[in-house]
Design a protein around this motif. Structure first.
Motif, PDB file in Angstrom:
ATOM      1  N   VAL A   2       8.462   8.141  -2.466  1.00  0.00           N
ATOM      2  CA  VAL A   2       7.072   8.149  -2.005  1.00  0.00           C
ATOM      3  C   VAL A   2       6.153   7.768  -3.163  1.00  0.00           C
ATOM      4  O   VAL A   2       6.283   8.275  -4.279  1.00  0.00           O
ATOM      5  CB  VAL A   2       6.696   9.538  -1.468  1.00  0.00           C
ATOM      6  N   ILE A   3       5.232   6.865  -2.898  1.00  0.00           N
ATOM      7  CA  ILE A   3       4.246   6.454  -3.903  1.00  0.00           C
ATOM      8  C   ILE A   3       3.029   7.368  -3.792  1.00  0.00           C
ATOM      9  O   ILE A   3       2.333   7.385  -2.780  1.00  0.00           O
ATOM     10  CB  ILE A   3       3.841   4.981  -3.712  1.00  0.00           C
ATOM     11  N   GLU A   4       2.779   8.133  -4.862  1.00  0.00           N
ATOM     12  CA  GLU A   4       1.674   9.088  -4.871  1.00  0.00           C
ATOM     13  C   GLU A   4       0.432   8.547  -5.561  1.00  0.00           C
ATOM     14  O   GLU A   4      -0.674   9.040  -5.333  1.00  0.00           O
ATOM     15  CB  GLU A   4       2.117  10.370  -5.586  1.00  0.00           C
ATOM     16  N   TYR A  97     -13.714  -8.419  -5.116  1.00  0.00           N
ATOM     17  CA  TYR A  97     -13.213  -9.237  -4.013  1.00  0.00           C
ATOM     18  C   TYR A  97     -13.598  -8.550  -2.694  1.00  0.00           C
ATOM     19  O   TYR A  97     -13.707  -7.316  -2.627  1.00  0.00           O
ATOM     20  CB  TYR A  97     -11.699  -9.382  -4.099  1.00  0.00           C
ATOM     21  N   PRO A  98     -13.806  -9.317  -1.633  1.00  0.00           N
ATOM     22  CA  PRO A  98     -14.351  -8.751  -0.391  1.00  0.00           C
ATOM     23  C   PRO A  98     -13.552  -7.584   0.182  1.00  0.00           C
ATOM     24  O   PRO A  98     -14.128  -6.639   0.732  1.00  0.00           O
ATOM     25  CB  PRO A  98     -14.356  -9.943   0.570  1.00  0.00           C
ATOM     26  N   GLU A  99     -12.228  -7.623   0.069  1.00  0.00           N
ATOM     27  CA  GLU A  99     -11.411  -6.582   0.702  1.00  0.00           C
ATOM     28  C   GLU A  99     -11.290  -5.314  -0.122  1.00  0.00           C
ATOM     29  O   GLU A  99     -10.798  -4.280   0.362  1.00  0.00           O
ATOM     30  CB  GLU A  99     -10.001  -7.133   0.993  1.00  0.00           C
ATOM     31  N   VAL A 100     -11.740  -5.346  -1.383  1.00  0.00           N
ATOM     32  CA  VAL A 100     -11.473  -4.249  -2.307  1.00  0.00           C
ATOM     33  C   VAL A 100     -12.084  -2.913  -1.885  1.00  0.00           C
ATOM     34  O   VAL A 100     -11.392  -1.884  -1.890  1.00  0.00           O
ATOM     35  CB  VAL A 100     -11.911  -4.646  -3.735  1.00  0.00           C
ATOM     36  N   PRO A 101     -13.370  -2.835  -1.543  1.00  0.00           N
ATOM     37  CA  PRO A 101     -13.936  -1.514  -1.214  1.00  0.00           C
ATOM     38  C   PRO A 101     -13.179  -0.790  -0.106  1.00  0.00           C
ATOM     39  O   PRO A 101     -12.897   0.411  -0.227  1.00  0.00           O
ATOM     40  CB  PRO A 101     -15.380  -1.846  -0.799  1.00  0.00           C
ATOM     41  N   GLN A 102     -12.825  -1.498   0.971  1.00  0.00           N
ATOM     42  CA  GLN A 102     -12.114  -0.871   2.072  1.00  0.00           C
ATOM     43  C   GLN A 102     -10.725  -0.410   1.653  1.00  0.00           C
ATOM     44  O   GLN A 102     -10.275   0.687   2.001  1.00  0.00           O
ATOM     45  CB  GLN A 102     -12.013  -1.829   3.260  1.00  0.00           C
ATOM     46  N   VAL A 103     -10.014  -1.246   0.889  1.00  0.00           N
ATOM     47  CA  VAL A 103      -8.666  -0.888   0.443  1.00  0.00           C
ATOM     48  C   VAL A 103      -8.709   0.337  -0.463  1.00  0.00           C
ATOM     49  O   VAL A 103      -7.880   1.254  -0.342  1.00  0.00           O
ATOM     50  CB  VAL A 103      -7.998  -2.077  -0.267  1.00  0.00           C
ATOM     51  N   VAL A 104      -9.664   0.384  -1.372  1.00  0.00           N
ATOM     52  CA  VAL A 104      -9.780   1.528  -2.282  1.00  0.00           C
ATOM     53  C   VAL A 104     -10.096   2.802  -1.503  1.00  0.00           C
ATOM     54  O   VAL A 104      -9.532   3.869  -1.771  1.00  0.00           O
ATOM     55  CB  VAL A 104     -10.846   1.246  -3.357  1.00  0.00           C
ATOM     56  N   ARG A 105     -10.987   2.708  -0.515  1.00  0.00           N
ATOM     57  CA  ARG A 105     -11.281   3.886   0.308  1.00  0.00           C
ATOM     58  C   ARG A 105     -10.039   4.345   1.065  1.00  0.00           C
ATOM     59  O   ARG A 105      -9.737   5.543   1.120  1.00  0.00           O
ATOM     60  CB  ARG A 105     -12.409   3.569   1.303  1.00  0.00           C
ATOM     61  N   GLU A 106      -9.316   3.409   1.648  1.00  0.00           N
ATOM     62  CA  GLU A 106      -8.150   3.757   2.449  1.00  0.00           C
ATOM     63  C   GLU A 106      -7.043   4.373   1.598  1.00  0.00           C
ATOM     64  O   GLU A 106      -6.483   5.427   1.949  1.00  0.00           O
ATOM     65  CB  GLU A 106      -7.636   2.514   3.177  1.00  0.00           C
ATOM     66  N   ALA A 109      -7.834   7.910   0.051  1.00  0.00           N
ATOM     67  CA  ALA A 109      -7.838   9.067   0.946  1.00  0.00           C
ATOM     68  C   ALA A 109      -6.551   9.866   0.844  1.00  0.00           C
ATOM     69  O   ALA A 109      -6.529  11.064   1.162  1.00  0.00           O
ATOM     70  CB  ALA A 109      -8.059   8.612   2.387  1.00  0.00           C
ATOM     71  N   THR A 110      -5.460   9.240   0.418  1.00  0.00           N
ATOM     72  CA  THR A 110      -4.162   9.921   0.381  1.00  0.00           C
ATOM     73  C   THR A 110      -3.455   9.826  -0.964  1.00  0.00           C
ATOM     74  O   THR A 110      -2.417  10.456  -1.148  1.00  0.00           O
ATOM     75  CB  THR A 110      -3.224   9.329   1.452  1.00  0.00           C
ATOM     76  N   ARG A 111      -4.009   9.047  -1.900  1.00  0.00           N
ATOM     77  CA  ARG A 111      -3.325   8.843  -3.174  1.00  0.00           C
ATOM     78  C   ARG A 111      -4.313   8.882  -4.330  1.00  0.00           C
ATOM     79  O   ARG A 111      -5.500   8.621  -4.154  1.00  0.00           O
ATOM     80  CB  ARG A 111      -2.607   7.479  -3.177  1.00  0.00           C
ATOM     81  N   PRO A 219      -1.890  -1.256   1.848  1.00  0.00           N
ATOM     82  CA  PRO A 219      -1.603  -0.032   2.623  1.00  0.00           C
ATOM     83  C   PRO A 219      -0.341  -0.139   3.464  1.00  0.00           C
ATOM     84  O   PRO A 219       0.472   0.801   3.505  1.00  0.00           O
ATOM     85  CB  PRO A 219      -2.858   0.136   3.483  1.00  0.00           C
ATOM     86  N   ALA A 220      -0.144  -1.272   4.133  1.00  0.00           N
ATOM     87  CA  ALA A 220       1.057  -1.441   4.944  1.00  0.00           C
ATOM     88  C   ALA A 220       2.310  -1.502   4.064  1.00  0.00           C
ATOM     89  O   ALA A 220       3.363  -0.954   4.418  1.00  0.00           O
ATOM     90  CB  ALA A 220       0.941  -2.702   5.794  1.00  0.00           C
ATOM     91  N   LEU A 221       2.215  -2.161   2.910  1.00  0.00           N
ATOM     92  CA  LEU A 221       3.362  -2.269   2.022  1.00  0.00           C
ATOM     93  C   LEU A 221       3.788  -0.901   1.499  1.00  0.00           C
ATOM     94  O   LEU A 221       4.990  -0.580   1.422  1.00  0.00           O
ATOM     95  CB  LEU A 221       3.018  -3.181   0.841  1.00  0.00           C
ATOM     96  N   LEU A 222       2.807  -0.057   1.165  1.00  0.00           N
ATOM     97  CA  LEU A 222       3.114   1.239   0.593  1.00  0.00           C
ATOM     98  C   LEU A 222       3.464   2.292   1.642  1.00  0.00           C
ATOM     99  O   LEU A 222       4.038   3.322   1.313  1.00  0.00           O
ATOM    100  CB  LEU A 222       1.919   1.728  -0.262  1.00  0.00           C
ATOM    101  N   GLY A 223       3.101   2.029   2.905  1.00  0.00           N
ATOM    102  CA  GLY A 223       3.500   2.918   3.985  1.00  0.00           C
ATOM    103  C   GLY A 223       2.597   4.133   4.108  1.00  0.00           C
ATOM    104  O   GLY A 223       1.724   4.395   3.283  1.00  0.00           O
TER     105      GLY A 223
END
Length: 223
Positions: A2-4, A97-106, A109-111, A219-223
């Motif tokens: 598991v990636i923490e 980059y445009p996708e960064v803020p959403q990816v960092v928030r997502e 939330a768990t890592r 997110p999908a890659l890390l599960g």
């Protein structure tokens, strides 16, 4: 496993370094951009290896570009003045980059999240504040402060200790295959290559590290 924890490179991964450089330079031809990138990587890598000082690598980049443009040899004073103007314009172009803020928030939330960057700590944290990622600034390991730089495994281990995570439970993503992804893998992390370049016909992804085309795939890659 598991990636923490997820650690990121900064320039070219979270921040659009190339776009900021386009704002910083006075010349916009694609051929000049290629020369500038080549000078930057060569001289900055030499600086990280202790072969020159921060100011010397800046002078060499400015003088090298001037020579390429046929402007003749530049003394140190002229190179310093040009580079100061470049830095002012470059800072005005800092953006994520445009996708960064959403990816960092997502992912956040768990890592646990952090940054490993080859650069001066003050400048790199200023970038994070400027692009809306100030929360990552306290969790940034910068080579200018660490006494070691990528691809050395020590900087990856130092960042893991600072965040209280084991390397085998940590992913690291960056835009340079050898300096980032493979170096992280060699240090015991899950190294991930962010390859934003358009795929060329007949090429295949590397077999030794995962590759993503955008951070939105993480997110999908890390599960």
């Amino acid at each position: 496993m598991v990636i923490e924890t997820v650690l990121f490179d900064l320039d070219g991964t979270l921040m659009d370094h190339d776009a900021a450089e386009s704002d910083g330079r006075e010349y916009d031809r694609a051929e000049v951009l290629e020369v500038w990138h080549r000078l930057e990587r060569r001289e900055y890598d030499r600086y990280q290896a202790g072969e020159s000082t921060l100011q010397e690598q800046r002078r060499l980049r400015a003088a090298g570009l001037a020579a390429h443009l046929g402007l003749g040899p530049w003394p140190d004073g002229r190179a310093d003045a040009w580079f100061e103007g470049y830095l002012w314009r470059y800072r005005n172009g800092w953006r994520a980059y445009p996708e960064v803020p959403q990816v960092v928030r997502e992912l956040g939330a768990t890592r646990r999240l952090g940054v490993i960057t080859n650069g001066e700590g003050g400048i790199q944290r200023a970038k994070l504040h400027a692009i809306g990622l100030a929360a990552l600034a306290p969790h940034t390991t910068a080579s200018g402060e660490a006494g070691c730089a990528k691809p050395a495994p020590e900087i990856f281990h130092l960042a893991c200790r600072a965040l209280g995570t084991a390397p085998e439970r940590t992913a690291y993503v960056g835009d340079r295959l050898d300096l980032d992804a493979r170096a992280a893998t060699a240090a015991g992390l899950l190294g991930i290559w962010l390859d934003r370049t358009p795929p060329a016909p007949g090429t295949s992804p590397p077999a030794d590290v995962p590759r993503v085309r955008s951070l939105a795939e993480l997110p999908a890659l890390l599960g």
